[in-house]
Design an enzyme around this catalytic site. Sequence first.
Site, PDB file in Angstrom:
ATOM      1  N   GLY A  12     -25.834   2.492  15.496  1.00 33.16           N
ATOM      2  CA  GLY A  12     -25.307   1.727  16.618  1.00 33.16           C
ATOM      3  C   GLY A  12     -25.588   2.346  17.970  1.00 33.16           C
ATOM      4  N   ASN A  13     -25.763   3.692  18.008  1.00 30.80           N
ATOM      5  CA  ASN A  13     -26.044   4.345  19.282  1.00 30.80           C
ATOM      6  C   ASN A  13     -27.381   3.923  19.859  1.00 30.80           C
ATOM      7  OD1 ASN A  13     -27.101   5.931  16.996  1.00 30.80           O
ATOM      8  ND2 ASN A  13     -27.853   7.320  18.569  1.00 30.80           N
ATOM      9  N   LYS A 130     -13.179  -2.765   6.474  1.00 36.01           N
ATOM     10  CA  LYS A 130     -14.223  -2.519   7.471  1.00 36.01           C
ATOM     11  C   LYS A 130     -13.724  -2.923   8.862  1.00 36.01           C
ATOM     12  CE  LYS A 130     -18.680  -1.770   8.559  1.00 36.01           C
ATOM     13  NZ  LYS A 130     -19.381  -0.503   8.321  1.00 36.01           N
ATOM     14  N   LYS A 215     -24.391  -1.477   6.810  1.00 35.22           N
ATOM     15  CA  LYS A 215     -25.813  -1.519   7.137  1.00 35.22           C
ATOM     16  C   LYS A 215     -26.609  -0.414   6.452  1.00 35.22           C
ATOM     17  CE  LYS A 215     -24.994   1.050  11.447  1.00 35.22           C
ATOM     18  NZ  LYS A 215     -25.251   2.340  10.830  1.00 35.22           N
ATOM     19  N   LYS A 277     -23.660   6.967   5.564  1.00 37.79           N
ATOM     20  CA  LYS A 277     -25.046   7.408   5.702  1.00 37.79           C
ATOM     21  C   LYS A 277     -25.428   8.352   4.563  1.00 37.79           C
ATOM     22  CE  LYS A 277     -25.041   6.852  10.725  1.00 37.79           C
ATOM     23  NZ  LYS A 277     -23.863   5.970  10.675  1.00 37.79           N
TER      24      LYS A 277
END
Length: 316
Positions: A12-13, A130, A215, A277
């Site tokens: 997102g960054n 979420k 994601k 991640k």
Amino acid sequence: MTPGRVVIALGGNAMTGPDGSATPRAQRDAIAAACRHVAAVVATGVPVVLTHGNGPQVGNLLVKNELAAHEVPPVPLDWCVAQTQATIGFTLANELDAALSARGLPQRTAVLVTRTLVDADDPHFREPSKPVGRYLPRERAERSMAHGQVWEDRGERGWRRVVASPEPRRVVDVPAVEALLAAGFVVVCAGGGGVPVVEDGTGGALHGVEAVVDKDLTAALLARDLEAGTLVIATDVPQVLVGYGTPAARPLGQVTPAALRAHAAAGEFGRGSMGPKVEAALRFVEGSGARAVITSLEHIADAVTRDDVGTVVNAQ
């Protein structure tokens, strides 16, 4: 496995300004900077598939739903994911084409609005977890809860809506991604984890559901199904840390799946930050026998060709 094929998952960054700003200008500037790094990967000669987050953008759409509900019908969450896939994808295509052209590279970008199949009976539908959208004071959150939404108290920052985040089972549109790769495109797909869909029970039609798919987990599934040689998960730190927030904090370089799973089991990685991640990297490596790298955006080109950059997870 296709050794040269690379899937890059942008965090997102890479989609917002340094201060988290999601104005159109801030998003374009951030995406332009990210695309210069992606173009450096393409310049190494490998086929590239790019996926991305969409949290702030979906959050903005949910706010618009709330504010405009008395004028226009609110759209469901799967529509929000599809809309943000298209908007971010269009911006990525423009900026990545410009970055490729600046390097004198012939490749161009194709964007695919992508569906991800989930199980209608996934237990996460019964236990939404979420977080999406903005923080609100309790009284405003309670008004939304009266309409059937689920909200959680997040402490000093306020209350935040939580939605179902079912497990991704299959990226529906992988054959289209393969066709675009074969035609020489850099492919942008599966943004925001993909638009969540379920089967209608007749063996044919699919329909969207109110959910958000993680994601990074979708990126792992996509990379496995594309038989990629490397999955690169771009985040805002150069390496995964163990002992985060303590004097004993240390970065992980090359690590085996078994060692990384042991760290995860010990609670080293936050559920809402590094945890997904790490789990995505592990799933990809364990399911494919290939390699995964978690590192910061500016290091992604080196991560493709070197084992001394980022946190590198190898099957062997």
